[in-house]
Design an enzyme around this catalytic site. Structure first.
Site, short mmCIF file in Angstrom:
data_model
loop_
_atom_site.label_atom_id
_atom_site.label_comp_id
_atom_site.label_asym_id
_atom_site.label_seq_id
_atom_site.Cartn_x
_atom_site.Cartn_y
_atom_site.Cartn_z
CG ASP A 294 -1.74 1.23 1.36
OD1 ASP A 294 -2.53 1.53 0.45
OD2 ASP A 294 -1.60 1.92 2.39
CD GLU B 184 -3.19 -1.92 -1.38
OE1 GLU B 184 -3.61 -0.77 -1.54
OE2 GLU B 184 -3.40 -2.59 -0.34
#
Length: 238
Positions: free
Chosen positions: A53, A125
């Site tokens: 992320d 991610e």
């Protein structure tokens, strides 16, 4: 794919799709393993997702900074939030057909569909983090640029902050201010999901879900603005 690891054929097919060959194959397996796939060592992608992320945010922020040299901080933030949203990440997952490779437990029926969008987004991610750990930041950046450059060019950065826009529209149209209410908070501490409802007296409410309370408020405001025709709804390709 249920609990089994990737075989050589699947791994080669996936590595060809993502444009990267892993030196340590276990990293790719971990990036694809949902917490429901209870292996003996309890390995899953949650820690990778946390790292991915941040790497995605860095690479996209850098891309936007270089691409839109005249944009102010507010416009860049709007574009960034659009591009790193769960919806955008899930679209990348779908383009790569990642649902075919995600390892889950037998209680998870399917990974496709809107209700499993967050899982597919999380895996993207995690994959970015796995590439970073295996090949460094430049390898991760290449992956992000491959899949986000065209999205950055088409993202609707001209839009203002959704909450600000809704505030002004609601006041002009109804003489009232929007009210936001947090309906739910779910997920682990490192990756929460907030559900927020926005209400404007005189029309139906809308609900948004995001990884932060503010983000969920923005999503709810955006959905209401699109529904009421104040903003044009973004096409599926953006």
């Amino acid at each position: 794919m249920k609990g089994r690891s990737l075989n050589a054929e699947d791994r080669a097919r996936l590595e060809a799709a993502i444009g990267y060959q892993f030196a340590e194959k276990e990293r790719l397996d971990r990036a694809l393993t949902h917490s429901s796939a209870r292996s003996g060592r309890a390995i899953n992608y949650q820690r990778l997702e946390f790292l991915g992320d941040r790497i995605l945010g860095l690479c996209v922020a850098e891309l936007l900074f270089q691409t839109f040299s005249d944009a102010n901080e507010g416009e860049l933030s709007v574009r960034l939030n659009q591009l790193v949203s769960a919806e955008s990440c899930a679209k990348v997952a779908d383009e790569l057909s990642l649902h075919e490779f995600i390892r889950t437990g037998s209680d998870v029926k399917k990974i496709t569909g809107k209700h499993m969008m967050n899982v597919r987004a999380d895996v993207v991610e995690s994959l970015i983090a796995a590439i970073y750990l295996d090949g460094g930041l430049e390898a991760a950046r290449r992956f992000v640029l491959e899949h986000w450059t065209h999205r950055a060019a088409s993202a609707d950065g001209a839009r203002r902050d959704a909450k600000t826009e809704l505030q002004e529209w609601a006041h002009a149209r109804f003489g009232v201010a929007p009210k936001y209410r947090t309906e739910d908070r779910s997920g682990p501490d490192h990756d929460p999901r907030f559900t927020v409802t926005v209400e404007v007296d005189g029309i139906d409410p809308e609900t948004g879900v995001d990884r932060s309370k503010r983000g969920a408020e923005q999503v709810a405001a955006m959905k209401l603005l699109e529904r009421e025709g104040v903003w044009q709804k973004r096409s599926a390709g953006n």
